[in-house]
Write a protein that holds these residues in place. Structure first.
Motif, short mmCIF file in Angstrom:
data_model
loop_
_atom_site.label_atom_id
_atom_site.label_comp_id
_atom_site.label_asym_id
_atom_site.label_seq_id
_atom_site.Cartn_x
_atom_site.Cartn_y
_atom_site.Cartn_z
N LEU A 40 9.41 1.49 -8.02
CA LEU A 40 8.25 0.62 -7.96
C LEU A 40 7.71 0.21 -9.32
N CYS A 41 8.02 0.99 -10.35
CA CYS A 41 7.46 0.68 -11.67
C CYS A 41 8.04 -0.59 -12.27
N PHE A 42 9.07 -1.16 -11.66
CA PHE A 42 9.69 -2.38 -12.17
C PHE A 42 8.91 -3.65 -11.81
N PHE A 43 7.90 -3.54 -10.92
CA PHE A 43 7.28 -4.75 -10.39
C PHE A 43 5.83 -4.88 -10.83
N ASP A 44 5.35 -6.14 -10.85
CA ASP A 44 3.95 -6.36 -11.20
C ASP A 44 3.08 -6.17 -9.95
N LEU A 45 1.77 -6.34 -10.10
CA LEU A 45 0.83 -5.97 -9.05
C LEU A 45 1.07 -6.74 -7.75
N GLU A 46 1.19 -8.05 -7.84
CA GLU A 46 1.35 -8.85 -6.64
C GLU A 46 2.68 -8.54 -5.95
N GLU A 47 3.73 -8.37 -6.73
CA GLU A 47 5.04 -8.01 -6.17
C GLU A 47 4.98 -6.65 -5.50
N LEU A 48 4.29 -5.71 -6.16
CA LEU A 48 4.17 -4.35 -5.62
C LEU A 48 3.55 -4.34 -4.23
N VAL A 49 2.47 -5.09 -4.08
CA VAL A 49 1.77 -5.08 -2.79
C VAL A 49 2.69 -5.60 -1.69
N MET A 50 3.44 -6.64 -1.95
CA MET A 50 4.35 -7.19 -0.94
C MET A 50 5.48 -6.21 -0.62
N ILE A 51 6.02 -5.57 -1.64
CA ILE A 51 7.13 -4.64 -1.41
C ILE A 51 6.64 -3.37 -0.70
N ILE A 52 5.49 -2.86 -1.14
CA ILE A 52 4.95 -1.66 -0.49
C ILE A 52 4.61 -1.93 0.98
N ASP A 53 4.09 -3.12 1.26
CA ASP A 53 3.81 -3.49 2.64
C ASP A 53 5.07 -3.43 3.50
N ARG A 54 6.20 -3.87 2.93
CA ARG A 54 7.48 -3.78 3.66
C ARG A 54 7.92 -2.33 3.82
N LEU A 55 7.83 -1.57 2.72
CA LEU A 55 8.28 -0.18 2.75
C LEU A 55 7.48 0.65 3.75
N HIS A 56 6.20 0.34 3.87
CA HIS A 56 5.32 1.10 4.75
C HIS A 56 5.84 1.11 6.18
N ASP A 57 6.51 0.05 6.58
CA ASP A 57 7.01 -0.04 7.96
C ASP A 57 8.38 0.59 8.13
N LEU A 58 8.98 1.04 7.03
CA LEU A 58 10.36 1.55 7.08
C LEU A 58 10.45 3.07 7.03
N PHE A 59 9.31 3.73 6.83
CA PHE A 59 9.31 5.19 6.77
C PHE A 59 8.48 5.76 7.91
N SER A 60 8.83 6.98 8.29
CA SER A 60 8.12 7.64 9.40
C SER A 60 6.73 8.09 8.96
N GLU A 61 5.95 8.46 9.94
CA GLU A 61 4.59 8.90 9.65
C GLU A 61 4.58 10.12 8.75
N ASN A 62 5.49 11.06 9.00
CA ASN A 62 5.57 12.26 8.15
C ASN A 62 5.97 11.90 6.72
N GLU A 63 6.93 10.99 6.58
CA GLU A 63 7.37 10.59 5.24
C GLU A 63 6.25 9.88 4.49
N LEU A 64 5.44 9.12 5.22
CA LEU A 64 4.35 8.37 4.57
C LEU A 64 3.22 9.29 4.09
N LYS A 65 3.13 10.47 4.66
CA LYS A 65 2.11 11.41 4.19
C LYS A 65 2.30 11.72 2.71
N VAL A 66 3.56 11.72 2.29
CA VAL A 66 3.86 11.96 0.87
C VAL A 66 3.88 10.64 0.09
#
Length: 782
Positions: A618-644
């Motif tokens: 994630l450190c490769f991206f700027d703020l706006e890019e980060l938000v879009m990528i994290i939004d995608r990643l959030h849907d790809l991991f399980s609830e337990n994985e997201l706790k971390v």
């Protein structure tokens, strides 16, 4: 002492005219040698009180000079001037001077009437005469010492192709009205656009402008790559006192029709940045047809060129005057050491007027016909016809040589160079590809070194070899060769097919194929697993190509899983990739790879499952890019994985937001603010004067940009999923003291805006005939 060898005889006469006019305090007039009976300069056409004879003779012995002067004596007696002066481009001994003066003693007050190279040099070295020196560009630019410093990359950045030509081109350069006007425009405004037809002198004028400002202490940043203007902009110094001039040669590229929207935005951002920066200048050039297409396609760009917002002024290089055309023609003839019988073939009956006034006159054609390797194959009495024929058929300028004079191996090497780039290419790459191509040619003798033989023949007129610190590269001698091959491959599909068949590098195919054909080629290679048959610039480039085409076309192929994993671990080595029609940043490719099916199939989760790997990614991206990528990643991991991972997401968003606020570029937000209103409110009116409280204006703009920047950050991070957003320490962002840079430059730019209008000067025809005949009615380069 200045290097007077750089001046041809006409340029030396111009120099002497300016020097003697100032020395004597009178305006001197020049006459055509065929009409004046031997007078070069005089103060009065009728009375001829003062007569100045100019003798170049810089490469001739003293005896030749003396012999020539003896022939002038009878002419001088006929005119009986009150004062007779001789200017010569030689250093003379006292005895030499004494003998010359004895010839003209009735018309000379003293030895001072004989001005040698020593007196000329002393005059030009005097600071009081700097204006005269600056007028004669070739002498001035050498006097600055800049030509000895051009290897210093603190002065020239990305300069190999600039350096490769500048030593030769400074001899052929003719200082035109357009060049003087360009200097004038850049002194009033920060951005200049030079446009015109192919071959009219856009590039050489741009380079000489860059050289001019380099001599005045500017760092030059030169590029021919208009696809990466964002990185060029980032490379400029943030120090407001650092003087830099940016030269973007052929800024829209040879094929603007494939230019992407982002590139237009980057060009506009570069123009804006230059205009609000205290000590930055920008010179762009492009072909007039492509320039018009760019304006039609991009209204914002058109507004910039049509006196809207921060203006960029345009000079049309097509508007050469007849006198400038004459000087360009003569300069090329002189420095190509044209034999006297060839020169005579265009001088008789003043045929040179037919060349100068030809509707297709073009400096590039003049350069072509004055190349000794070309005119030497033409009989002297046919030289004029040869020139006129080239002017009558400008599109055929390379055809005869290519088809009839080049050997097959030469054509293969030439098209190999063409296949790689419009500019220059590393010789080792070219050689490898050339040798692969000729392996299957049964009618080429492979027992001899065909590469060196072809290179030797082509370097006589088609290509140039650039040696930069021991590393050689090759390019066309000028862009018209590429133009010819472009048109040829449109009509000769079999020839283009043979060239494509011999391609070994992916960049060749990307250059030669249409966008659709290149896309189809890449898909075929991916399906057949044959990309290893081609060479990429780097493994990172290969991984990016693969990642792009797999993700866009939703291809599932386990063969490419290792490539995708490597790309995910290092997505920024190629921050920007241009694929055929498509222009994507790496974050866009990553977004596409985060499609659930692709994400699972290529086992991307394995690369990002632990907090350390995720943070590094994630450190490769700027703020706006980060938000879009994290939004995608959030849907790809399980609830337990997201706790971390949610805490990882929140931490990196927080750190990136704070970093952003600690380094806010004012020019990224000033479009949202009415700066004219700020300046108006800071303007103080009284009955005697009006002035602006600059400190107040700067403070107001800074506060407004801080507010806009903070609002921007909050707006961006509010798009995060709630379970991540709630983990972000809002107080950390709210309490960050925002650091804004560039405020002073913006205010100064608006306060100092100079609405200078460029109006091309009209050329008077009153003395045009005499001026031109004075150039050609002589023994060339005597």
């Amino acid at each position: 002492m200045f290097n007077y060898n750089n001046l041809n005889d006409v340029e030396f006469e111009d120099l002497c005219k300016d020097i003697m006019s100032k020395m004597l305090g009178v305006e001197l007039f020049r006459f055509a040698q065929g009409r004046d009976g031997g007078i070069d300069l005089t103060d009065d056409i009728q009375t001829k009180n003062i007569v100045v004879q100019i003798k170049h003779y810089i490469k001739s012995p003293y005896s030749a000079l003396l012999s020539s002067l003896k022939k002038e004596l009878e002419k001088v007696k006929q005119f009986k001037p009150k004062q007779y002066f001789i200017c010569c481009a030689k250093e003379l001994t006292p005895d030499n001077i004494s003998k010359i003066r004895s010839l003209f003693s009735d018309y000379m007050d003293s030895d001072r009437n004989i001005i040698t190279l020593i007196e000329i040099d002393d005059f030009l070295q005097n600071p009081d005469n700097h204006a005269v020196l600056k007028k004669h560009y070739k002498l001035w630019v050498e006097s600055t010492g800049i030509l000895q410093e051009i290897w210093n990359h603190d002065i020239f950045i990305d300069c190999e192709s600039l350096l490769s030509d500048i030593e030769e081109e400074k001899h052929l350069f003719v200082k035109t009205e357009a060049f003087d006007e360009a200097l004038n425009l850049l002194s009033h405004n920060k951005s200049l656009f030079i446009t015109g037809n192919p071959g009219v002198g856009k590039t050489i004028t741009s380079k000489m402008l860059a050289l001019n400002f380099a001599a005045e202490g500017y760092t030059v940043r030169f590029t021919t790559d208009s696809t990466d203007l964002n990185n060029l902009k980032k490379s400029l110094s943030k120090n407001p006192e650092a003087k830099e001039i940016v030269l973007v040669d052929d800024c829209f590229g040879q094929a603007y029709f494939q230019m992407k929207e982002n590139q237009n935005k980057e060009l506009l951002a570069l123009i804006k940045h230059i205009n609000i920066s205290k000590n930055k200048l920008l010179v762009l050039n492009s072909r007039v047809t492509i320039f018009q297409e760019a304006k039609e396609r991009q209204p914002e760009l058109s507004k910039c060129f049509d006196r809207g917002g921060f203006q960029i002024y345009t000079i049309d290089m097509n508007a050469l005057s007849p006198l400038e055309k004459a000087k360009i023609l003569y300069n090329h003839l002189a420095f190509s050491k044209i034999p006297s019988d060839y020169f005579e073939s265009i001088r008789i009956e003043k045929r040179y007027f037919s060349i100068i006034n030809h509707k297709n006159y073009n400096p590039r054609i003049i350069e072509y016909v004055c190349n000794p390797n070309r005119y030497s194959t033409i009989p002297a009495n046919e030289f004029f016809s040869f020139i006129i024929n080239q002017l009558n058929n400008p599109k055929e300028i390379w055809k005869d040589e290519y088809e009839r004079k080049l050997q097959k191996a030469d054509r293969i090497l030439l098209t190999t160079i063409y296949s790689f780039s419009d500019t220059s290419t590393d010789e080792s790459i070219l050689r490898d590809n050339f040798e692969k191509r000729i392996e299957t040619e049964t009618d080429i003798d492979l027992t001899i070194n065909q590469y060196e033989s072809s290179l030797s023949r082509l370097s006589e007129g088609f290509i140039k070899i650039v040696d930069m610190r021991g590393k050689r590269s090759l390019s066309m001698v000028n862009p018209s060769v590429n133009d010819y091959l472009d048109s040829r491959f449109i009509d000769k599909s079999a020839e283009k097919h043979a060239l494509l068949k011999g391609c070994t590098h992916i960049q060749q195919l990307k250059r030669l194929l249409s966008p659709n054909d290149f896309d189809n080629f890449m898909l075929d290679c991916l399906h057949s697993h044959s990309l290893d048959d081609f060479i990429f610039k780097s493994m990172e480039e290969k991984q990016a190509y693969i990642a792009y085409y797999l993700s866009v076309n939703h291809i599932l192929d386990s063969f490419y899983t290792p490539y995708i994993k490597k790309y995910i671990k290092n997505p920024t080595d190629l921050r920007r990739i241009v694929f055929g029609r498509h222009d994507f940043y790496s974050w866009v490719i990553v977004q596409k790879l985060l499609d659930p099916e692709l994400f699972d199939f290529y086992e991307i989760k394995d690369c990002l499952s632990d907090p350390v790997s995720m943070s590094e990614f994630l450190c490769f991206f700027d703020l706006e890019e980060l938000v879009m990528i994290i939004d995608r990643l959030h849907d790809l991991f399980s609830e337990n994985e997201l706790k971390v991972l949610n805490k990882v997401f929140a931490n990196i968003i927080e750190d990136t937001a704070v970093s952003f606020l600690l380094d806010v570029n004012a020019e990224n937000f000033d479009d949202d603010i009415d700066i004219n209103e700020i300046i108006e409110e800071a303007t103080i009116y009284d009955e005697y004067d009006t002035h602006i409280n600059e400190t107040e204006a700067i403070s107001t703009l800074e506060q407004q940009i801080e507010d806009v920047a903070r609002d921007y950050v909050i707006e961006i991070i509010s798009k995060l999923p709630n379970d991540i957003f709630c983990l972000i320490d809002q107080s950390c962002i709210d309490n960050t003291k925002i650091e804004v840079y560039g405020i002073d430059d913006i205010i100064t730019a608006y306060m100092d805006y100079d609405d200078y209008k460029y109006t091309p000067k009209s050329t008077s025809n009153n003395s045009l005939f005499n001026e031109i005949t004075s150039i050609f009615d002589r023994d060339i380069c005597q």
